[in-house]
Scaffold this motif. Structure first.
Motif, PDB file in Angstrom:
ATOM      1  N   PHE A  13       0.721  -1.148   0.165  1.00  0.00           N
ATOM      2  CA  PHE A  13      -0.037   0.086  -0.062  1.00  0.00           C
ATOM      3  C   PHE A  13       0.761   1.392   0.026  1.00  0.00           C
ATOM      4  CE2 PHE A  13      -4.311  -1.447   1.303  1.00  0.00           C
ATOM      5  CZ  PHE A  13      -4.075  -2.536   1.744  1.00  0.00           C
ATOM      6  N   GLY A  14       0.639   2.347  -0.627  1.00  0.00           N
ATOM      7  CA  GLY A  14       0.962   3.881  -0.398  1.00  0.00           C
ATOM      8  C   GLY A  14       2.272   4.182  -1.312  1.00  0.00           C
ATOM      9  N   ALA A  15       2.439   3.543  -2.467  1.00  0.00           N
ATOM     10  CA  ALA A  15       3.319   4.319  -3.407  1.00  0.00           C
ATOM     11  C   ALA A  15       2.907   5.235  -4.043  1.00  0.00           C
ATOM     12  CB  ALA A  15       3.970   3.043  -4.351  1.00  0.00           C
ATOM     13  N   ASN A  19       9.538   9.369  -4.056  1.00  0.00           N
ATOM     14  CA  ASN A  19       9.877   9.528  -2.805  1.00  0.00           C
ATOM     15  C   ASN A  19       9.285   8.682  -1.655  1.00  0.00           C
ATOM     16  OD1 ASN A  19      11.818  11.694  -3.683  1.00  0.00           O
ATOM     17  ND2 ASN A  19       9.679  12.956  -3.635  1.00  0.00           N
ATOM     18  N   SER A  20       8.139   8.163  -2.126  1.00  0.00           N
ATOM     19  CA  SER A  20       7.282   7.252  -1.066  1.00  0.00           C
ATOM     20  C   SER A  20       8.227   6.367  -0.349  1.00  0.00           C
ATOM     21  CB  SER A  20       6.264   6.811  -1.522  1.00  0.00           C
ATOM     22  OG  SER A  20       5.292   7.869  -1.980  1.00  0.00           O
ATOM     23  N   ILE A  21       7.884   6.019   0.878  1.00  0.00           N
ATOM     24  CA  ILE A  21       8.789   4.917   1.430  1.00  0.00           C
ATOM     25  C   ILE A  21       8.229   3.638   0.703  1.00  0.00           C
ATOM     26  CG2 ILE A  21       9.265   3.556   3.655  1.00  0.00           C
ATOM     27  CD1 ILE A  21       8.644   6.460   5.095  1.00  0.00           C
ATOM     28  N   ALA A  22       6.658   3.729   0.500  1.00  0.00           N
ATOM     29  CA  ALA A  22       6.317   2.274   0.065  1.00  0.00           C
ATOM     30  C   ALA A  22       6.862   2.058  -1.370  1.00  0.00           C
ATOM     31  CB  ALA A  22       4.985   2.471  -0.282  1.00  0.00           C
ATOM     32  N   THR A  39      -1.254  -1.120  -4.499  1.00  0.00           N
ATOM     33  CA  THR A  39      -2.277  -0.514  -4.298  1.00  0.00           C
ATOM     34  C   THR A  39      -2.340   0.817  -3.740  1.00  0.00           C
ATOM     35  OG1 THR A  39      -4.687  -0.780  -3.472  1.00  0.00           O
ATOM     36  CG2 THR A  39      -2.930  -1.563  -1.972  1.00  0.00           C
ATOM     37  N   ASN A  40      -3.089   1.765  -4.006  1.00  0.00           N
ATOM     38  CA  ASN A  40      -3.294   3.003  -3.472  1.00  0.00           C
ATOM     39  C   ASN A  40      -4.748   3.459  -3.696  1.00  0.00           C
ATOM     40  OD1 ASN A  40      -2.692   5.640  -2.532  1.00  0.00           O
ATOM     41  ND2 ASN A  40      -0.646   5.506  -3.461  1.00  0.00           N
ATOM     42  N   ALA A  41      -5.083   4.753  -2.954  1.00  0.00           N
ATOM     43  CA  ALA A  41      -6.367   5.337  -3.007  1.00  0.00           C
ATOM     44  C   ALA A  41      -6.669   5.483  -4.634  1.00  0.00           C
ATOM     45  CB  ALA A  41      -6.497   6.422  -2.084  1.00  0.00           C
ATOM     46  N   ASP A  65      -9.376   2.228  -1.664  1.00  0.00           N
ATOM     47  CA  ASP A  65      -9.335   3.191  -0.401  1.00  0.00           C
ATOM     48  C   ASP A  65      -9.290   2.306   0.832  1.00  0.00           C
ATOM     49  OD1 ASP A  65     -10.268   4.789   1.714  1.00  0.00           O
ATOM     50  OD2 ASP A  65     -11.745   6.018   0.623  1.00  0.00           O
ATOM     51  N   ALA A  66      -8.264   2.640   1.560  1.00  0.00           N
ATOM     52  CA  ALA A  66      -8.016   1.609   2.741  1.00  0.00           C
ATOM     53  C   ALA A  66      -8.864   1.906   3.866  1.00  0.00           C
ATOM     54  CB  ALA A  66      -6.724   1.867   3.124  1.00  0.00           C
ATOM     55  N   THR A  67     -10.045   2.894   3.692  1.00  0.00           N
ATOM     56  CA  THR A  67     -11.010   2.936   4.687  1.00  0.00           C
ATOM     57  C   THR A  67     -12.286   2.152   4.114  1.00  0.00           C
ATOM     58  OG1 THR A  67     -12.025   4.986   3.647  1.00  0.00           O
ATOM     59  CG2 THR A  67     -10.224   5.304   5.226  1.00  0.00           C
ATOM     60  N   ASN A 165      -2.826   9.378  16.086  1.00  0.00           N
ATOM     61  CA  ASN A 165      -3.001   8.450  14.948  1.00  0.00           C
ATOM     62  C   ASN A 165      -2.094   7.238  14.954  1.00  0.00           C
ATOM     63  OD1 ASN A 165      -5.411   9.616  14.299  1.00  0.00           O
ATOM     64  ND2 ASN A 165      -4.481  10.780  12.552  1.00  0.00           N
ATOM     65  N   LYS A 166      -0.681   7.721  15.309  1.00  0.00           N
ATOM     66  CA  LYS A 166       0.438   6.695  15.368  1.00  0.00           C
ATOM     67  C   LYS A 166       0.156   5.925  16.632  1.00  0.00           C
ATOM     68  CE  LYS A 166       2.396   7.432  11.133  1.00  0.00           C
ATOM     69  NZ  LYS A 166       1.696   6.555  10.472  1.00  0.00           N
ATOM     70  N   ALA A 167      -0.062   6.473  17.743  1.00  0.00           N
ATOM     71  CA  ALA A 167      -0.105   5.671  19.028  1.00  0.00           C
ATOM     72  C   ALA A 167      -1.456   4.637  18.644  1.00  0.00           C
ATOM     73  CB  ALA A 167      -0.684   6.491  20.174  1.00  0.00           C
ATOM     74  N   PRO A 195      12.103  11.081  10.349  1.00  0.00           N
ATOM     75  CA  PRO A 195      11.510  11.940   9.554  1.00  0.00           C
ATOM     76  C   PRO A 195      12.255  11.837   8.119  1.00  0.00           C
ATOM     77  CG  PRO A 195      12.601  13.182  11.288  1.00  0.00           C
ATOM     78  CD  PRO A 195      12.570  12.009  11.503  1.00  0.00           C
ATOM     79  N   THR A 196      11.358  11.898   7.127  1.00  0.00           N
ATOM     80  CA  THR A 196      11.921  11.396   5.666  1.00  0.00           C
ATOM     81  C   THR A 196      11.192  12.397   4.569  1.00  0.00           C
ATOM     82  OG1 THR A 196      11.596   9.161   6.326  1.00  0.00           O
ATOM     83  CG2 THR A 196      11.918   9.422   4.046  1.00  0.00           C
ATOM     84  N   PRO A 197      11.861  13.043   3.501  1.00  0.00           N
ATOM     85  CA  PRO A 197      11.289  13.926   2.768  1.00  0.00           C
ATOM     86  C   PRO A 197      10.595  13.243   1.840  1.00  0.00           C
ATOM     87  CG  PRO A 197      13.712  13.589   2.592  1.00  0.00           C
ATOM     88  CD  PRO A 197      13.365  12.654   3.521  1.00  0.00           C
ATOM     89  N   THR A 198       9.157  13.020   1.802  1.00  0.00           N
ATOM     90  CA  THR A 198       7.993  12.475   1.247  1.00  0.00           C
ATOM     91  C   THR A 198       6.860  13.474   1.191  1.00  0.00           C
ATOM     92  OG1 THR A 198       6.835  11.275   2.888  1.00  0.00           O
ATOM     93  CG2 THR A 198       8.563  10.223   1.875  1.00  0.00           C
ATOM     94  N   THR A 199       5.784  13.112   0.420  1.00  0.00           N
ATOM     95  CA  THR A 199       4.834  13.984   0.253  1.00  0.00           C
ATOM     96  C   THR A 199       4.230  14.024   1.819  1.00  0.00           C
ATOM     97  OG1 THR A 199       4.297  13.385  -1.936  1.00  0.00           O
ATOM     98  CG2 THR A 199       2.598  14.297  -0.720  1.00  0.00           C
TER      99      THR A 199
END
Ligand code: NAI
Length: 273
Positions: A13-15, A19-22, A39-41, A65-67, A165-167, A195-199
């Motif tokens: 998920f999430g590319a 720059n994306s980590i995915a 996959t992505n939205a 859509d992951a929701t 959200n991360k917790a 921290p990573t320079p992505t969108t």
């Protein structure tokens, strides 16, 4: 390359862009012999960059859509068809806060935005796992990874509602990881990344200061997106079979630091001005 993922099949998920980590993870998983569905939205797909990644890695793309439970069920069913069997690895690399985007302060949230952000950034992890679990879609000794940030444990004021959200995300990894481990021998972990320079990263207020502070604080410097991809590959491989329910720091040592000489020097220099 070590062929660490030869014969393994998964969902990433999430590319969004290169720059994306995915994105980096997909490239590394491919290099290590893994096969996957991207996959992505649907809205993110319109930007079209994912096609380039799919071509490069021989992957098919299924929008979801992951929701949306309906989208996720379709994704899991189609992925098993395409890959010819059950899934060995899943990367959840999804995050978004509308309060951050709109510049709403943490003490002045719009709760509709908060709820949407929580659904996208944290509850979606539960939804992905519940869909996989109910469909019995994971192979034994499979591995599921979500991406987190240290604001789940410590205060970073501008990280806003993403901290909460991360917790939540990290807690879901432990709670679902128990059942996935007990019933299906599947492991679930989160990686807490520098921290990573992505969108998504650059959306956080003061990101440039944030990233250089973390870099100066960490004895090994900030972990890059590629470092994160490599760590994820190790977690998908058979070399980490009994690592589960963990939040694993990939941060150059940042999380155990009090202060570094570099940060102290910059602080003293500033004070003396
Ligand atoms: P990114 O912006 O490249 O990736 C975020 C992805 O989430 C995008 O591909 C976006 O389309 C996807 N997404 C948003 N809403 C969605 C939905 N409803 N359904 C499916 N996908 C959706 O940024 P990055 O940095 O690669 O983010 C990946 C993960 O890493 C996120 O969980 C983020 O919070 C986490 N992370 C990022 C850090 C950073 O500084 N960049 C630091 C620590 C963790």
């Amino acid at each position: 390359m070590y062929n660490l993922l030869k014969g393994k099949k998964g969902i990433i998920f999430g590319a969004l862009d290169s720059n994306s980590i995915a994105w980096k993870t997909a490239e590394r998983v491919h290099e290590e012999g893994g096969e996957f569905v991207l996959t992505n939205a649907p809205v993110a797909m319109r930007m079209g960059q994912i096609n380039e990644l799919a071509e490069k890695t021989g992957a098919q793309i299924i929008p979801a859509d992951a929701t949306s439970l309906e989208d996720l069920q379709n994704l899991v069913d189609k992925s098993m068809e395409i890959l010819g069997g059950k899934i060995d690895f899943v990367l959840h690399s999804i995050g978004m806060s509308i309060n951050v985007r709109k510049g709403n302060h943490y003490t002045n949230q719009n709760y509709d935005f908060t709820q949407k952000g929580t659904d996208v950034s944290a509850m979606s992890f539960h939804k992905v796992m519940q869909t996989l679990y109910k469909s019995d879609a994971m192979n034994e000794w499979g591995s599921i990874v979500g991406l987190s940030y240290m604001a789940a444990q410590r205060v970073f004021p501008d990280y806003n509602d993403m901290a909460d959200n991360k917790a939540y995300l990290e807690s879901i990894a432990r709670s679902f990881g128990y059942f996935f481990g007990k019933e299906k021998n599947v492991r679930v972990n989160t990686i807490s990344q520098s921290p990573t320079p992505t969108t998504a990263g650059s959306g956080v207020k003061g990101f440039d200061g944030f990233i250089s502070y973390a870099d100066k604080m960490s004895p090994l410097g900030n972990a890059t997106a590629l470092d994160c991809a490599n760590y994820t590959v190790s977690l998908f491989s058979d070399l980490t079979k009994r690592v589960t329910l963990q939040n694993l720091y990939n941060d150059g040592g940042f999380s155990n630091m009090g202060v570094s000489t570099a940060v102290m020097d910059a602080f003293v220099e500033n004070e003396s001005k």
